[in-house]
Design a protein around this motif. Structure first.
Motif, short mmCIF file in Angstrom:
data_model
loop_
_atom_site.label_atom_id
_atom_site.label_comp_id
_atom_site.label_asym_id
_atom_site.label_seq_id
_atom_site.Cartn_x
_atom_site.Cartn_y
_atom_site.Cartn_z
N LEU A 118 58.37 15.91 59.21
CA LEU A 118 57.88 15.03 58.14
C LEU A 118 58.09 15.19 56.64
O LEU A 118 58.06 14.23 56.18
CB LEU A 118 56.09 15.44 58.56
CG LEU A 118 55.83 14.85 59.87
CD1 LEU A 118 53.99 15.39 59.79
CD2 LEU A 118 55.87 13.39 60.04
N VAL A 119 58.09 16.23 56.12
CA VAL A 119 58.23 16.64 54.91
C VAL A 119 59.76 15.89 54.43
O VAL A 119 60.05 15.52 53.38
CB VAL A 119 58.36 18.05 54.09
CG1 VAL A 119 58.68 18.39 53.11
CG2 VAL A 119 56.89 18.37 54.47
N ALA A 120 60.79 16.07 55.38
CA ALA A 120 62.08 15.68 55.02
C ALA A 120 61.95 14.13 54.74
O ALA A 120 62.71 13.47 54.04
CB ALA A 120 63.21 16.01 56.28
N ALA A 121 61.24 13.53 55.74
CA ALA A 121 61.37 12.08 55.95
C ALA A 121 60.56 11.57 54.77
O ALA A 121 60.88 10.60 54.05
CB ALA A 121 60.57 11.65 57.07
N ASP B 204 61.59 25.67 50.56
CA ASP B 204 62.91 26.36 50.06
C ASP B 204 64.02 25.78 50.86
O ASP B 204 65.10 25.55 50.46
CB ASP B 204 63.03 27.79 50.16
CG ASP B 204 64.13 28.56 49.72
OD1 ASP B 204 64.65 28.54 48.65
OD2 ASP B 204 64.83 28.82 50.63
N ARG B 205 63.75 25.82 52.19
CA ARG B 205 64.84 25.32 53.07
C ARG B 205 65.28 23.89 52.72
O ARG B 205 66.51 23.58 53.08
CB ARG B 205 64.34 25.41 54.66
CG ARG B 205 65.40 24.97 55.76
CD ARG B 205 64.61 25.00 56.95
NE ARG B 205 65.86 24.60 57.92
CZ ARG B 205 65.20 24.15 59.37
NH1 ARG B 205 64.06 23.83 59.54
NH2 ARG B 205 66.24 23.64 60.02
N LEU B 206 64.42 23.26 52.45
CA LEU B 206 64.46 21.73 52.18
C LEU B 206 65.00 21.39 50.55
O LEU B 206 64.98 20.12 50.35
CB LEU B 206 63.09 20.72 52.32
CG LEU B 206 62.71 20.96 53.96
CD1 LEU B 206 61.43 20.31 54.13
CD2 LEU B 206 63.94 20.15 55.01
N GLY B 207 65.12 22.23 49.83
CA GLY B 207 65.77 22.06 48.56
C GLY B 207 64.82 22.20 47.51
O GLY B 207 65.21 21.90 46.31
N ARG C 48 69.84 19.44 50.77
CA ARG C 48 69.21 20.30 51.83
C ARG C 48 68.51 19.48 52.82
O ARG C 48 68.20 19.89 53.88
CB ARG C 48 68.73 21.35 51.04
CG ARG C 48 69.51 22.51 50.35
CD ARG C 48 68.62 23.63 50.22
NE ARG C 48 69.13 24.77 49.45
CZ ARG C 48 68.47 25.72 49.03
NH1 ARG C 48 67.43 26.37 49.54
NH2 ARG C 48 69.38 26.72 48.21
N LEU C 49 68.06 18.25 52.40
CA LEU C 49 67.13 17.45 53.37
C LEU C 49 67.95 17.10 54.42
O LEU C 49 67.41 16.97 55.48
CB LEU C 49 66.86 16.41 52.67
CG LEU C 49 65.72 16.32 51.40
CD1 LEU C 49 65.50 15.12 50.75
CD2 LEU C 49 64.54 17.13 52.03
N VAL C 50 69.25 17.17 54.59
CA VAL C 50 70.03 16.74 55.56
C VAL C 50 70.04 17.91 56.89
O VAL C 50 70.34 17.48 57.80
CB VAL C 50 71.90 16.67 55.38
CG1 VAL C 50 71.65 15.39 54.33
CG2 VAL C 50 72.11 17.87 54.91
N ARG C 51 69.49 19.12 56.49
CA ARG C 51 69.41 20.14 57.43
C ARG C 51 68.31 19.69 58.53
O ARG C 51 68.43 20.50 59.59
CB ARG C 51 68.90 21.37 56.77
CG ARG C 51 70.07 21.87 55.84
CD ARG C 51 69.65 23.23 55.13
NE ARG C 51 70.58 23.81 54.31
CZ ARG C 51 70.43 25.09 53.69
NH1 ARG C 51 69.34 25.74 53.80
NH2 ARG C 51 71.27 25.39 52.81
N VAL C 52 67.49 18.78 58.03
CA VAL C 52 66.26 18.37 59.07
C VAL C 52 66.44 16.97 59.32
O VAL C 52 66.33 16.04 58.48
CB VAL C 52 64.92 18.99 58.55
CG1 VAL C 52 63.78 18.51 59.39
CG2 VAL C 52 64.82 20.42 58.11
N ALA C 53 66.31 16.71 60.57
CA ALA C 53 66.39 14.99 60.92
C ALA C 53 64.74 14.66 60.59
O ALA C 53 63.58 15.31 60.91
CB ALA C 53 66.66 15.13 62.50
#
Length: 257
Positions: free
Chosen positions: A206-209, A237-240, A119-124
């Protein structure tokens, strides 16, 4: 009679904690050389409790899937605890501490683990790495944007603090509370955005990175979040991230006058 014994063997403690790494991510991280000098460990059979004294107030972690085991563990610990500390407890623990201490709840919290990293790919990803040279600026930023936060500037040495700037000043930051490639864990913390910049997706970026950086070095990425912090829960939740356990944070005892 409950017999508590001190734990000194890191390999032995790691073996016990790895039976439930999502529940015990923070304890596993605290086995690392970076944190180990600030820890005191206790065991009751296979149950483990940690007293971390690397901050201004000691923090007790007593977590287990069984309320009965937590109660027995804390019963044995009562004579060994300091007069004032914070506590992260699985259900059943507060009642035991209340036999000897005043106990004030900080409310229910969730332990979450990154179980669906796709799910991390949802956010650059975005942001820049913060270093010890940024200590003063980051401390001031947290003081303004996240009052009451527990921030250990030593954590900037991990290379896992990221920030976002606008017009030359920090407007968002995210980092880690623990990080240990040796024990395979990283726990996110100190994630916040300046009030005037919220709602723009900066924390998500930032969290995705940060998660991508951590997954290059560790197997378990986890975090703690207040159960009533709906906005943060939705972000994770959105990030997995998935809830893996409930616990309650408490302030225990009275500070020295």
């Amino acid at each position: 009679m409950t017999i508590i014994r001190a734990g000194h063997d890191r390999n032995e403690l790691a073996g016990l904690l790895r039976r439930d790494p999502h529940l015990h991510a923070y304890e596993l991280g605290d086995l690392d050389d970076f944190y180990w000098p600030y820890t005191t460990w206790y065991r009751l059979d296979d149950a483990v409790a940690l007293l971390y004294h690397g901050g201004p107030t000691p923090v007790l972690l007593a977590l287990h899937r069984s309320a009965e085991v937590v109660a027995e563990l804390l019963t044995g610990l009562l004579p060994l605890l300091p007069r004032h500390f914070e506590a992260h407890l699985s259900p059943g623990g507060a009642e035991v501490l209340a036999r000897q201490f005043p106990v004030r709840s900080r409310g229910p919290h969730l332990k979450m683990a990154l179980t669906d990293p796709d799910r991390l790919v949802r956010v650059a990803p975005g942001g820049e790495v913060l270093t010890e040279a940024d200590t003063a600026e980051l401390t001031a930023f947290y003081r303004r944007s996240y009052p009451g936060i527990w921030f250990d500037p030593r954590m900037l040495r991990t290379g896992h603090y990221l920030g976002m700037r606008r017009d030359g000043g920090l407007v968002a930051a995210a980092g880690v509370h623990v990080w240990s490639p040796r024990y395979g864990v990283g726990a996110l913390g100190n994630v916040t955005t300046a009030p005037e910049h919220r709602g723009q997706g900066l924390a998500s970026t930032l969290v995705a990175a940060l998660c991508r950086r951590l997954l290059a070095e560790v197997e378990t990425v986890a975090l703690n979040v207040h159960a009533e912090n709906t906005a943060a829960y939705k972000l994770y939740d959105r990030l997995g991230f998935t809830p893996v356990a409930e616990y309650v944070e408490h302030v225990v005892g009275e500070p020295a006058s």
